[in-house]
Write a protein that holds these residues in place. Structure first.
Motif, PDB file in Angstrom:
ATOM      1  N   LYS A   1       0.643  -1.502   0.068  1.00 26.53           N
ATOM      2  CA  LYS A   1      -0.345  -0.137   0.332  1.00 26.53           C
ATOM      3  C   LYS A   1       0.840   1.445   0.070  1.00 26.53           C
ATOM      4  O   LYS A   1       0.371   2.473  -0.814  1.00 26.53           O
ATOM      5  CB  LYS A   1      -0.833  -0.124   0.809  1.00 26.53           C
ATOM      6  CG  LYS A   1      -1.489   0.761   1.317  1.00 26.53           C
ATOM      7  CD  LYS A   1      -2.657   1.272   2.335  1.00 26.53           C
ATOM      8  CE  LYS A   1      -3.819   2.259   2.838  1.00 26.53           C
ATOM      9  NZ  LYS A   1      -4.827   2.406   3.862  1.00 26.53           N
ATOM     10  N   CYS A   2       1.878   0.730   0.977  1.00 26.27           N
ATOM     11  CA  CYS A   2       2.764   2.284   0.696  1.00 26.27           C
ATOM     12  C   CYS A   2       3.344   2.728  -0.471  1.00 26.27           C
ATOM     13  O   CYS A   2       3.491   3.842  -1.005  1.00 26.27           O
ATOM     14  CB  CYS A   2       4.095   2.016   1.989  1.00 26.27           C
ATOM     15  SG  CYS A   2       5.169   3.040   2.068  1.00 26.27           S
TER      16      CYS A   2
ATOM     17  N   PHE B   1       1.049   4.188  -2.747  1.00 27.18           N
ATOM     18  CA  PHE B   1       0.915   5.616  -2.426  1.00 27.18           C
ATOM     19  C   PHE B   1       2.585   6.505  -2.651  1.00 27.18           C
ATOM     20  O   PHE B   1       1.541   7.640  -3.715  1.00 27.18           O
ATOM     21  CB  PHE B   1       0.748   5.850  -1.580  1.00 27.18           C
ATOM     22  CG  PHE B   1       1.095   6.757  -0.676  1.00 27.18           C
ATOM     23  CD1 PHE B   1      -0.016   8.344  -0.656  1.00 27.18           C
ATOM     24  CD2 PHE B   1       1.822   7.293  -0.006  1.00 27.18           C
ATOM     25  CE1 PHE B   1      -0.355   9.389  -0.476  1.00 27.18           C
ATOM     26  CE2 PHE B   1       1.940   9.125   0.013  1.00 27.18           C
ATOM     27  CZ  PHE B   1       1.160   9.744   0.403  1.00 27.18           C
TER      28      PHE B   1
ATOM     29  N   SER C   1       2.672  14.757   0.185  1.00 22.85           N
ATOM     30  CA  SER C   1       1.402  14.167   0.369  1.00 22.85           C
ATOM     31  C   SER C   1       1.678  13.132   0.983  1.00 22.85           C
ATOM     32  O   SER C   1       3.403  12.728   1.234  1.00 22.85           O
ATOM     33  CB  SER C   1      -0.200  14.252  -0.372  1.00 22.85           C
ATOM     34  OG  SER C   1       0.246  12.939  -1.085  1.00 22.85           O
ATOM     35  N   ASP C   2       0.941  13.219   2.614  1.00 27.99           N
ATOM     36  CA  ASP C   2       1.916  12.335   3.499  1.00 27.99           C
ATOM     37  C   ASP C   2       0.020  10.473   3.075  1.00 27.99           C
ATOM     38  O   ASP C   2      -0.731  11.013   2.896  1.00 27.99           O
ATOM     39  CB  ASP C   2       1.616  12.227   4.659  1.00 27.99           C
ATOM     40  CG  ASP C   2       2.564  11.839   5.685  1.00 27.99           C
ATOM     41  OD1 ASP C   2       2.776  10.070   5.306  1.00 27.99           O
ATOM     42  OD2 ASP C   2       2.797  12.206   6.782  1.00 27.99           O
ATOM     43  N   ASP C   3       0.799   9.397   3.944  1.00 23.73           N
ATOM     44  CA  ASP C   3      -0.236   8.470   3.818  1.00 23.73           C
ATOM     45  C   ASP C   3       0.222   8.116   5.017  1.00 23.73           C
ATOM     46  O   ASP C   3       1.509   7.526   5.343  1.00 23.73           O
ATOM     47  CB  ASP C   3       0.035   8.129   2.783  1.00 23.73           C
ATOM     48  CG  ASP C   3      -1.171   6.858   2.579  1.00 23.73           C
ATOM     49  OD1 ASP C   3      -2.709   6.900   2.936  1.00 23.73           O
ATOM     50  OD2 ASP C   3      -1.094   6.167   3.584  1.00 23.73           O
ATOM     51  N   SER C   4      -0.948   7.307   6.002  1.00 19.12           N
ATOM     52  CA  SER C   4      -0.899   6.179   7.208  1.00 19.12           C
ATOM     53  C   SER C   4       0.732   5.115   6.785  1.00 19.12           C
ATOM     54  O   SER C   4       1.175   4.513   7.546  1.00 19.12           O
ATOM     55  CB  SER C   4      -1.544   6.148   8.126  1.00 19.12           C
ATOM     56  OG  SER C   4      -2.250   5.313   6.940  1.00 19.12           O
ATOM     57  N   SER C   5      -0.006   4.368   5.689  1.00 16.55           N
ATOM     58  CA  SER C   5       0.308   3.325   5.364  1.00 16.55           C
ATOM     59  C   SER C   5       2.499   3.364   5.367  1.00 16.55           C
ATOM     60  O   SER C   5       2.793   2.187   5.145  1.00 16.55           O
ATOM     61  CB  SER C   5       0.231   3.287   3.974  1.00 16.55           C
ATOM     62  OG  SER C   5       0.795   3.701   2.990  1.00 16.55           O
TER      63      SER C   5
END
Length: 226
Positions: free
Chosen positions: A205-206, A209, A220-224
């Motif tokens: 998933k990371c 992204f 941008s950022d992502d929790s994964s």
């Protein structure tokens, strides 16, 4: 008889007037018409101190149209073009082109590494050679290049996420290959081990992204990726 004479005299007078008017129009100097600094293809004639312009030529030069009706002449002239939209300022989250290129290559290397390990697990092949360590070293070198290329705050923020993905992938690779070498039944026999692997799901998933974010050029950022 007198009325007939007056009628003839009137007709002769009118003919003289029309002839004089025609001669004046023919002898009148023709001038060039300039509108907003642009010369248009419409003749301008001065007669008795007044200026007359060819309506059809004027309207056509301006990209319009003219319609002659019984009681009126209708002109249609297009308005000025809309002002150009102001160019937007570069986003303060934009990454540099050099960093983008290196980040794309680094992510591709990490996907290859992950795919090679997945092939070992699904095929049941024994773990042999230094290929996994080679991937590890290549990705580490790519991250070093990305570090040197990071010239903006968005570059450095994206670099941190790349490093997080590398750490997650490196830990997962060591764990999976260690289980393979130890002949762990859950990893060596279960055909669904990869589908049920939560760590791999997070890494995948990371990776998706990061690929989308880097290609967009905007951080941008992502929790994964944490």
């Amino acid at each position: 008889m007198k009325q007939h004479g007056r009628l003839v005299l009137s007709l002769l007078s009118m003919g003289v007037i029309l002839s004089v008017s025609a001669m004046m129009a023919q002898d009148a100097p023709t001038k060039t018409l300039v509108i907003n600094g642009k010369t248009v293809d419409a003749a301008v004639v001065q007669v008795e101190g007044r200026s007359y312009v060819d309506i059809e030529g004027l309207v056509q030069s301006l990209g319009g149209s003219v319609t002659f009706e019984q009681n009126q002449i209708a002109l249609t002239i297009p308005g000025p073009p809309p002002p150009a939209a102001p160019q937007s300022e570069p986003s303060d989250k934009s990454m540099s082109k050099e960093f983008q290129q290196i980040a794309v290559f680094t992510l591709a290397e990490m996907r290859e590494w992950r795919g090679a390990i997945g092939s070992v697990v699904t095929s049941g092949m024994p773990v042999a050679g230094t290929w996994s360590q080679d991937y590890h070293d290549h990705v580490e070198a790519d991250l070093m290049h990305a570090t040197l290329a990071a010239s903006t705050d968005p570059d450095r923020q994206a670099l941190q996420l790349l490093q997080n993905e590398y750490a997650l992938l490196s830990d997962w690779a060591d764990k999976v290959l260690g289980e393979r070498k130890a002949l762990n039944a859950a990893r060596n026999i279960d055909p669904n081990s990869l589908q049920n692997d939560q760590a791999l799901a997070k890494i995948s998933k990371c990776s998706q992204f990061l690929s989308s974010m880097v290609v967009s050029g905007t951080f941008s950022d992502d929790s994964s990726c944490h």
